[in-house]
Design a protein around this motif. Structure first.
Motif, PDB file in Angstrom:
ATOM      1  N   ILE A  16       0.840  -1.205   0.000  1.00  0.00           N
ATOM      2  CA  ILE A  16       0.000   0.000   0.000  1.00  0.00           C
ATOM      3  C   ILE A  16       0.871   1.250   0.000  1.00  0.00           C
ATOM      4  CG2 ILE A  16      -1.640   1.334   1.385  1.00  0.00           C
ATOM      5  CD1 ILE A  16      -2.946  -1.338   2.130  1.00  0.00           C
ATOM      6  N   SER A  17       1.953   1.239   0.753  1.00  0.00           N
ATOM      7  CA  SER A  17       2.868   2.373   0.784  1.00  0.00           C
ATOM      8  C   SER A  17       3.493   2.607  -0.587  1.00  0.00           C
ATOM      9  CB  SER A  17       3.946   2.127   1.833  1.00  0.00           C
ATOM     10  OG  SER A  17       4.897   3.141   1.817  1.00  0.00           O
ATOM     11  N   MET A  18       3.846   1.524  -1.281  1.00  0.00           N
ATOM     12  CA  MET A  18       4.444   1.662  -2.599  1.00  0.00           C
ATOM     13  C   MET A  18       3.452   2.285  -3.580  1.00  0.00           C
ATOM     14  SD  MET A  18       5.646  -1.223  -5.307  1.00  0.00           S
ATOM     15  CE  MET A  18       3.964  -1.739  -5.474  1.00  0.00           C
ATOM     16  N   VAL A  19       2.217   1.806  -3.583  1.00  0.00           N
ATOM     17  CA  VAL A  19       1.216   2.357  -4.493  1.00  0.00           C
ATOM     18  C   VAL A  19       0.937   3.818  -4.148  1.00  0.00           C
ATOM     19  CG1 VAL A  19      -1.154   2.136  -5.318  1.00  0.00           C
ATOM     20  CG2 VAL A  19       0.212   0.104  -4.964  1.00  0.00           C
ATOM     21  N   GLN A  20       0.956   4.150  -2.861  1.00  0.00           N
ATOM     22  CA  GLN A  20       0.742   5.537  -2.448  1.00  0.00           C
ATOM     23  C   GLN A  20       1.881   6.429  -2.938  1.00  0.00           C
ATOM     24  OE1 GLN A  20       0.355   5.997   1.772  1.00  0.00           O
ATOM     25  NE2 GLN A  20      -0.374   8.097   1.598  1.00  0.00           N
ATOM     26  N   LYS A  21       3.112   5.941  -2.876  1.00  0.00           N
ATOM     27  CA  LYS A  21       4.249   6.717  -3.387  1.00  0.00           C
ATOM     28  C   LYS A  21       4.159   6.900  -4.895  1.00  0.00           C
ATOM     29  CE  LYS A  21       6.398   7.329   0.456  1.00  0.00           C
ATOM     30  NZ  LYS A  21       6.248   8.592   1.127  1.00  0.00           N
ATOM     31  N   ILE A  22       3.694   5.867  -5.595  1.00  0.00           N
ATOM     32  CA  ILE A  22       3.521   5.991  -7.042  1.00  0.00           C
ATOM     33  C   ILE A  22       2.475   7.050  -7.353  1.00  0.00           C
ATOM     34  CG2 ILE A  22       2.704   4.799  -9.114  1.00  0.00           C
ATOM     35  CD1 ILE A  22       3.993   2.252  -7.992  1.00  0.00           C
ATOM     36  N   GLU A  23       1.355   7.018  -6.623  1.00  0.00           N
ATOM     37  CA  GLU A  23       0.314   8.025  -6.846  1.00  0.00           C
ATOM     38  C   GLU A  23       0.837   9.428  -6.531  1.00  0.00           C
ATOM     39  OE1 GLU A  23      -4.183   9.307  -5.542  1.00  0.00           O
ATOM     40  OE2 GLU A  23      -3.056   7.960  -4.258  1.00  0.00           O
ATOM     41  N   GLU A  24       1.559   9.569  -5.439  1.00  0.00           N
ATOM     42  CA  GLU A  24       2.114  10.884  -5.097  1.00  0.00           C
ATOM     43  C   GLU A  24       3.072  11.371  -6.170  1.00  0.00           C
ATOM     44  OE1 GLU A  24       3.899  10.445  -1.266  1.00  0.00           O
ATOM     45  OE2 GLU A  24       1.977  10.264  -0.230  1.00  0.00           O
ATOM     46  N   SER A  25       3.896  10.482  -6.684  1.00  0.00           N
ATOM     47  CA  SER A  25       4.844  10.877  -7.733  1.00  0.00           C
ATOM     48  C   SER A  25       4.121  11.265  -9.010  1.00  0.00           C
ATOM     49  CB  SER A  25       5.812   9.730  -8.007  1.00  0.00           C
ATOM     50  OG  SER A  25       6.555   9.428  -6.868  1.00  0.00           O
ATOM     51  N   PHE A  26       3.107  10.490  -9.381  1.00  0.00           N
ATOM     52  CA  PHE A  26       2.352  10.825 -10.583  1.00  0.00           C
ATOM     53  C   PHE A  26       1.579  12.118 -10.397  1.00  0.00           C
ATOM     54  CE2 PHE A  26       1.957   6.342 -12.611  1.00  0.00           C
ATOM     55  CZ  PHE A  26       3.318   6.302 -12.750  1.00  0.00           C
ATOM     56  N   TYR A  28       2.533  14.575  -8.595  1.00  0.00           N
ATOM     57  CA  TYR A  28       3.558  15.618  -8.692  1.00  0.00           C
ATOM     58  C   TYR A  28       3.873  15.909 -10.165  1.00  0.00           C
ATOM     59  CZ  TYR A  28       7.984  18.053  -8.120  1.00  0.00           C
ATOM     60  OH  TYR A  28       8.998  18.973  -8.189  1.00  0.00           O
ATOM     61  N   VAL A  29       3.982  14.865 -10.975  1.00  0.00           N
ATOM     62  CA  VAL A  29       4.271  15.041 -12.395  1.00  0.00           C
ATOM     63  C   VAL A  29       3.136  15.788 -13.083  1.00  0.00           C
ATOM     64  CG1 VAL A  29       4.524  13.793 -14.583  1.00  0.00           C
ATOM     65  CG2 VAL A  29       5.827  13.063 -12.591  1.00  0.00           C
ATOM     66  N   TRP A  30       1.890  15.462 -12.731  1.00  0.00           N
ATOM     67  CA  TRP A  30       0.724  16.085 -13.363  1.00  0.00           C
ATOM     68  C   TRP A  30       0.285  17.358 -12.638  1.00  0.00           C
ATOM     69  CZ3 TRP A  30       1.351  11.024 -14.877  1.00  0.00           C
ATOM     70  CH2 TRP A  30       1.012  10.730 -16.179  1.00  0.00           C
ATOM     71  N   TYR A  31       1.052  17.844 -11.689  1.00  0.00           N
ATOM     72  CA  TYR A  31       0.755  19.062 -10.931  1.00  0.00           C
ATOM     73  C   TYR A  31      -0.606  18.989 -10.239  1.00  0.00           C
ATOM     74  CZ  TYR A  31       4.715  21.005 -13.434  1.00  0.00           C
ATOM     75  OH  TYR A  31       5.958  21.219 -13.945  1.00  0.00           O
ATOM     76  N   VAL A  32      -0.904  17.845  -9.629  1.00  0.00           N
ATOM     77  CA  VAL A  32      -2.138  17.663  -8.881  1.00  0.00           C
ATOM     78  C   VAL A  32      -1.791  17.830  -7.405  1.00  0.00           C
ATOM     79  CG1 VAL A  32      -3.980  16.051  -8.273  1.00  0.00           C
ATOM     80  CG2 VAL A  32      -3.079  16.104 -10.600  1.00  0.00           C
ATOM     81  N   SER A  33      -2.439  18.784  -6.750  1.00  0.00           N
ATOM     82  CA  SER A  33      -2.098  19.050  -5.354  1.00  0.00           C
ATOM     83  C   SER A  33      -2.979  18.300  -4.364  1.00  0.00           C
ATOM     84  CB  SER A  33      -2.180  20.555  -5.072  1.00  0.00           C
ATOM     85  OG  SER A  33      -3.500  20.998  -5.330  1.00  0.00           O
ATOM     86  N   GLU A  34      -4.135  17.852  -4.796  1.00  0.00           N
ATOM     87  CA  GLU A  34      -5.080  17.226  -3.880  1.00  0.00           C
ATOM     88  C   GLU A  34      -5.100  15.707  -4.077  1.00  0.00           C
ATOM     89  OE1 GLU A  34      -9.830  17.426  -3.448  1.00  0.00           O
ATOM     90  OE2 GLU A  34      -8.773  19.335  -3.455  1.00  0.00           O
ATOM     91  N   TYR A 107      -4.495   5.623 -14.940  1.00  0.00           N
ATOM     92  CA  TYR A 107      -5.329   5.377 -13.771  1.00  0.00           C
ATOM     93  C   TYR A 107      -4.807   6.015 -12.484  1.00  0.00           C
ATOM     94  CZ  TYR A 107      -8.231   2.603 -10.599  1.00  0.00           C
ATOM     95  OH  TYR A 107      -9.115   2.217  -9.652  1.00  0.00           O
ATOM     96  N   MET A 108      -3.514   6.082 -12.298  1.00  0.00           N
ATOM     97  CA  MET A 108      -2.962   6.473 -11.004  1.00  0.00           C
ATOM     98  C   MET A 108      -3.025   7.962 -10.686  1.00  0.00           C
ATOM     99  SD  MET A 108      -2.340   3.833  -9.249  1.00  0.00           S
ATOM    100  CE  MET A 108      -1.479   4.561  -7.889  1.00  0.00           C
ATOM    101  N   PRO A 109      -2.790   8.876 -11.603  1.00  0.00           N
ATOM    102  CA  PRO A 109      -2.881  10.293 -11.215  1.00  0.00           C
ATOM    103  C   PRO A 109      -4.312  10.671 -10.834  1.00  0.00           C
ATOM    104  CG  PRO A 109      -1.736  10.068 -13.307  1.00  0.00           C
ATOM    105  CD  PRO A 109      -2.334   8.741 -12.989  1.00  0.00           C
ATOM    106  N   ASN A 110      -4.446  11.595  -9.912  1.00  0.00           N
ATOM    107  CA  ASN A 110      -5.767  12.042  -9.460  1.00  0.00           C
ATOM    108  C   ASN A 110      -6.271  13.150 -10.385  1.00  0.00           C
ATOM    109  OD1 ASN A 110      -8.051  12.178  -7.899  1.00  0.00           O
ATOM    110  ND2 ASN A 110      -7.153  13.579  -6.412  1.00  0.00           N
ATOM    111  N   THR A 111      -6.235  12.884 -11.655  1.00  0.00           N
ATOM    112  CA  THR A 111      -6.717  13.815 -12.669  1.00  0.00           C
ATOM    113  C   THR A 111      -7.120  13.002 -13.892  1.00  0.00           C
ATOM    114  OG1 THR A 111      -6.202  15.812 -13.922  1.00  0.00           O
ATOM    115  CG2 THR A 111      -4.432  14.218 -13.680  1.00  0.00           C
ATOM    116  N   ASP A 112      -7.815  13.631 -14.813  1.00  0.00           N
ATOM    117  CA  ASP A 112      -8.203  12.946 -16.036  1.00  0.00           C
ATOM    118  C   ASP A 112      -7.026  12.945 -17.004  1.00  0.00           C
ATOM    119  OD1 ASP A 112     -10.782  12.419 -15.193  1.00  0.00           O
ATOM    120  OD2 ASP A 112     -11.539  14.347 -15.920  1.00  0.00           O
ATOM    121  N   VAL A 113      -6.595  11.758 -17.368  1.00  0.00           N
ATOM    122  CA  VAL A 113      -5.516  11.594 -18.340  1.00  0.00           C
ATOM    123  C   VAL A 113      -6.136  10.977 -19.581  1.00  0.00           C
ATOM    124  CG1 VAL A 113      -3.312  10.480 -18.818  1.00  0.00           C
ATOM    125  CG2 VAL A 113      -3.828  11.261 -16.501  1.00  0.00           C
TER     126      VAL A 113
END
Length: 179
Positions: A16-26, A28-34, A107-113
């Motif tokens: 779970i920590s690994m997937v959370q780090k991947i989401e945080e990194s993605f 960051y790449v997509w400039y999603v703050s929330e 799927y991973m970034p918290n934005t529409d890709v």
């Protein structure tokens, strides 16, 4: 049983920590703050962690079992379909990696890709992963002398280098998908 429970708990936490780090990194790449809400994160992480590996194993198992069928063997031996089956069997691992990377970028970034950029990033990441994988395999097979000298210490270092390169390729593909 206590050691197994502790090991399972540590494994679940690490996954779970690994997937959370991947989401945080993605993000960051997509400039999603929330980030996603906790309930949505938990549901989607379990989807990625439980269903993703199962689908990959089913796909690879189906491909392997199809290669053992008599009809497929007969078609592979014919002059018309033989080269097609040879190329397909060599390209399948690259296609699976490309699909997995594209899915992660979509799927991973918290934005529409959009699917197009996710496929471009997945294709670039898949090609880089395959190329680095071949180079890394050649390096490991040619470093038998080093492994004889350093034994298990060399295995740990090689594993860390491989992990670093995989993470770097995943992030480069994410940057390409973003741009």
């Amino acid at each position: 049983s206590v050691l197994g429970g502790i090991g399972l708990s540590f494994f679940v936490y690490t996954a779970i920590s690994m997937v959370q780090k991947i989401e945080e990194s993605f993000n960051y790449v997509w400039y999603v703050s929330e980030p996603r809400s906790f309930a949505r994160r938990f549901t989607e992480y379990m989807l990625v962690l439980l269903i993703g590996p199962v689908l990959i194993m089913v796909a690879l198992g189906a491909i392997a079992s199809l290669q053992n069928e008599a009809i497929v063997q007969w078609l592979a031996d014919t002059t018309v379909f033989g080269p097609v089956f040879a190329a397909t069997s060599q390209l399948t691992p690259f296609l699976v990696v490309t699909v997995v990377f594209s899915f992660l970028y979509y799927y991973m970034p918290n934005t529409d890709v959009r699917i197009g950029p996710a496929l471009v990033g997945g294709l670039a990441g898949g090609v880089m992963w395959a190329a680095v994988g071949m180079l890394f395999a050649a390096f490991v097979t040619n470093s038998v002398r080093t492994q004889a000298i350093y034994a298990s210490f060399a295995i740990a270092i090689i594993m860390l280098i491989w992990l670093y390169l995989n993470w770097l390729i995943l992030l480069i593909g994410a940057q390409l998908a973003f741009y």
